[in-house]
Design a protein around this motif. Structure first.
Motif, PDB file in Angstrom:
ATOM      1  N   GLN A   6       0.827  -1.201   0.000  1.00  0.00           N
ATOM      2  CA  GLN A   6       0.000   0.000   0.000  1.00  0.00           C
ATOM      3  C   GLN A   6       0.862   1.252   0.000  1.00  0.00           C
ATOM      4  O   GLN A   6       1.899   1.304   0.658  1.00  0.00           O
ATOM      5  CB  GLN A   6      -0.912   0.026   1.232  1.00  0.00           C
ATOM      6  CG  GLN A   6      -1.997  -1.024   1.183  1.00  0.00           C
ATOM      7  CD  GLN A   6      -2.955  -0.915   2.346  1.00  0.00           C
ATOM      8  OE1 GLN A   6      -3.068  -1.816   3.157  1.00  0.00           O
ATOM      9  NE2 GLN A   6      -3.663   0.203   2.408  1.00  0.00           N
ATOM     10  N   CYS A  23      -3.297   0.332  -3.543  1.00  0.00           N
ATOM     11  CA  CYS A  23      -2.700  -0.988  -3.380  1.00  0.00           C
ATOM     12  C   CYS A  23      -1.881  -1.235  -4.629  1.00  0.00           C
ATOM     13  O   CYS A  23      -2.420  -1.250  -5.726  1.00  0.00           O
ATOM     14  CB  CYS A  23      -3.767  -2.081  -3.314  1.00  0.00           C
ATOM     15  SG  CYS A  23      -4.460  -2.370  -1.737  1.00  0.00           S
ATOM     16  N   TRP A  34     -11.322  -3.359   1.224  1.00  0.00           N
ATOM     17  CA  TRP A  34     -10.799  -2.251   1.998  1.00  0.00           C
ATOM     18  C   TRP A  34     -11.420  -2.287   3.388  1.00  0.00           C
ATOM     19  O   TRP A  34     -12.632  -2.485   3.521  1.00  0.00           O
ATOM     20  CB  TRP A  34     -11.111  -0.905   1.348  1.00  0.00           C
ATOM     21  CG  TRP A  34     -10.231  -0.560   0.186  1.00  0.00           C
ATOM     22  CD1 TRP A  34     -10.523  -0.687  -1.136  1.00  0.00           C
ATOM     23  CD2 TRP A  34      -8.902  -0.022   0.245  1.00  0.00           C
ATOM     24  NE1 TRP A  34      -9.472  -0.271  -1.907  1.00  0.00           N
ATOM     25  CE2 TRP A  34      -8.464   0.152  -1.082  1.00  0.00           C
ATOM     26  CE3 TRP A  34      -8.042   0.334   1.289  1.00  0.00           C
ATOM     27  CZ2 TRP A  34      -7.212   0.659  -1.401  1.00  0.00           C
ATOM     28  CZ3 TRP A  34      -6.793   0.838   0.972  1.00  0.00           C
ATOM     29  CH2 TRP A  34      -6.384   0.998  -0.358  1.00  0.00           C
ATOM     30  N   ARG A  36     -11.093  -0.311   7.443  1.00  0.00           N
ATOM     31  CA  ARG A  36     -10.669   0.896   8.135  1.00  0.00           C
ATOM     32  C   ARG A  36     -10.534   0.584   9.629  1.00  0.00           C
ATOM     33  O   ARG A  36     -11.343  -0.163  10.196  1.00  0.00           O
ATOM     34  CB  ARG A  36     -11.711   1.999   7.937  1.00  0.00           C
ATOM     35  CG  ARG A  36     -11.403   3.296   8.639  1.00  0.00           C
ATOM     36  CD  ARG A  36     -12.508   4.304   8.403  1.00  0.00           C
ATOM     37  NE  ARG A  36     -13.652   4.074   9.258  1.00  0.00           N
ATOM     38  CZ  ARG A  36     -14.721   4.857   9.282  1.00  0.00           C
ATOM     39  NH1 ARG A  36     -14.784   5.901   8.485  1.00  0.00           N
ATOM     40  NH2 ARG A  36     -15.724   4.593  10.096  1.00  0.00           N
ATOM     41  N   VAL A  67     -14.158   3.196  -5.205  1.00  0.00           N
ATOM     42  CA  VAL A  67     -13.040   2.305  -5.467  1.00  0.00           C
ATOM     43  C   VAL A  67     -12.970   2.030  -6.957  1.00  0.00           C
ATOM     44  O   VAL A  67     -13.990   2.030  -7.650  1.00  0.00           O
ATOM     45  CB  VAL A  67     -13.172   0.959  -4.714  1.00  0.00           C
ATOM     46  CG1 VAL A  67     -12.979   1.152  -3.230  1.00  0.00           C
ATOM     47  CG2 VAL A  67     -14.494   0.291  -4.999  1.00  0.00           C
ATOM     48  N   LEU A  77      -8.658   3.444  -3.411  1.00  0.00           N
ATOM     49  CA  LEU A  77      -9.772   3.918  -2.610  1.00  0.00           C
ATOM     50  C   LEU A  77      -9.686   5.440  -2.600  1.00  0.00           C
ATOM     51  O   LEU A  77      -8.660   5.990  -2.220  1.00  0.00           O
ATOM     52  CB  LEU A  77      -9.697   3.380  -1.181  1.00  0.00           C
ATOM     53  CG  LEU A  77     -10.721   3.922  -0.186  1.00  0.00           C
ATOM     54  CD1 LEU A  77     -12.117   3.413  -0.522  1.00  0.00           C
ATOM     55  CD2 LEU A  77     -10.363   3.538   1.250  1.00  0.00           C
ATOM     56  N   TYR A  90      -6.078   2.613   6.948  1.00  0.00           N
ATOM     57  CA  TYR A  90      -6.858   1.979   5.888  1.00  0.00           C
ATOM     58  C   TYR A  90      -6.052   0.795   5.358  1.00  0.00           C
ATOM     59  O   TYR A  90      -4.910   0.936   4.936  1.00  0.00           O
ATOM     60  CB  TYR A  90      -7.168   2.973   4.765  1.00  0.00           C
ATOM     61  CG  TYR A  90      -8.185   4.000   5.176  1.00  0.00           C
ATOM     62  CD1 TYR A  90      -7.801   5.130   5.900  1.00  0.00           C
ATOM     63  CD2 TYR A  90      -9.532   3.840   4.866  1.00  0.00           C
ATOM     64  CE1 TYR A  90      -8.741   6.065   6.311  1.00  0.00           C
ATOM     65  CE2 TYR A  90     -10.476   4.764   5.260  1.00  0.00           C
ATOM     66  CZ  TYR A  90     -10.077   5.874   5.980  1.00  0.00           C
ATOM     67  OH  TYR A  90     -11.014   6.797   6.383  1.00  0.00           O
ATOM     68  N   CYS A  92      -5.834  -2.438   2.723  1.00  0.00           N
ATOM     69  CA  CYS A  92      -6.253  -3.166   1.544  1.00  0.00           C
ATOM     70  C   CYS A  92      -5.971  -4.642   1.807  1.00  0.00           C
ATOM     71  O   CYS A  92      -5.008  -4.979   2.508  1.00  0.00           O
ATOM     72  CB  CYS A  92      -5.451  -2.670   0.346  1.00  0.00           C
ATOM     73  SG  CYS A  92      -5.640  -3.610  -1.159  1.00  0.00           S
TER      74      CYS A  92
END
Lengths: 113, 119
Positions: A6, A23, A34, A36, A67, A77, A90, A92
């Motif tokens: 990422q 990503c 994704w 969070r 996305v 994202l 965040y 991925c």
């Protein structure tokens, strides 16, 4: 070499600005997710993405979020107009099949000021 | 909707000792998957161990093992011979398979247990 990378690792942005989290690089993977994690809290599902389409999204994933896979490898994202409460890690992730779960990326720490 | 509960916000264990982290979940599904993830200070999410609900045998990965009680909807993690490198947040997670996709679906996480391994 990590399976899911990422970028950036940390991003600071002003409230109201757009941010794009990435990503990279990923090849031959169809399923992406994704998540969070607000600091000190649990990890929350945002969206799953299969074959260039959203397959499932949570109530967190509102119109501010989008996305896409613009070039067949990078998976992004986008947060259109960031709010203070968007500050979080965040993650991925790549799907590996039911029994194997995910491979998570190293995460992007987003700080909205 | 599925829920995952980790009732121990923090735990501490001495090096070389054994510690058990608790996790319970609520679901009406019969087929599902359970996971423990470790999150060290680097914030990376690392898979520790996984369990398929249809398997009665408890999963084991080196020093890590689970006690899976399907009827009680309990999925605890036991860490034997604790090491300083085990210091981390540990998250329990639930996955319900998505039919006809053959791959992982979304994970539902618990709130985590912060484990501190001391000398």
């Amino acid at each position: 070499e990590p399976e899911v990378t990422q970028t950036p690792s940390h991003q600071v942005t002003q409230m109201g600005q757009e941010v794009i989290l990435r990503c990279v690089p990923i090849s031959n993977h169809l399923y992406f997710y994704w998540y969070r994690q607000i600091l000190g809290q649990k990890v929350e599902f945002l969206v799953s993405f299969y074959n260039n389409e959203i397959s499932e999204k949570s109530e967190i994933f509102d119109d501010q979020f989008s996305v896409e896979r613009p070039d067949g490898s990078n998976f992004t994202l986008k947060i259109r107009s960031t709010k203070l409460e968007d500050s979080a890690m965040y993650f991925c992730a790549r799907g590996r099949g039911y029994s194997l779960g995910y491979t998570f990326g190293s995460g992007t720490r987003l700080t909205v000021v | 909707a599925q829920t995952v509960t980790q009732s121990q916000p923090e735990m501490s264990v001495q090096e070389a000792e054994t510690v058990t982290l608790s996790c319970t979940y609520d679901t009406s599904e019969n087929n599902y998957y359970l996971f423990w993830y470790k999150q060290p200070p680097s914030r990376q999410m690392i898979l520790v161990i996984r369990q398929e609900a249809y398997k009665q045998q408890n999963a084991t990965e080196n020093r890590f093992s689970v006690n899976f009680q399907k009827a009680a909807k309990s999925f605890s993690l036991k860490i034997s011979d604790s090491q300083l490198g085990d210091t981390a947040m540990y998250f329990c997670a639930f996955m319900k398979p998505t039919p006809n996709t053959g791959t992982a679906s979304k994970l539902t996480f618990g709130t985590g247990t912060r484990l501190q391994v001391t000398l």
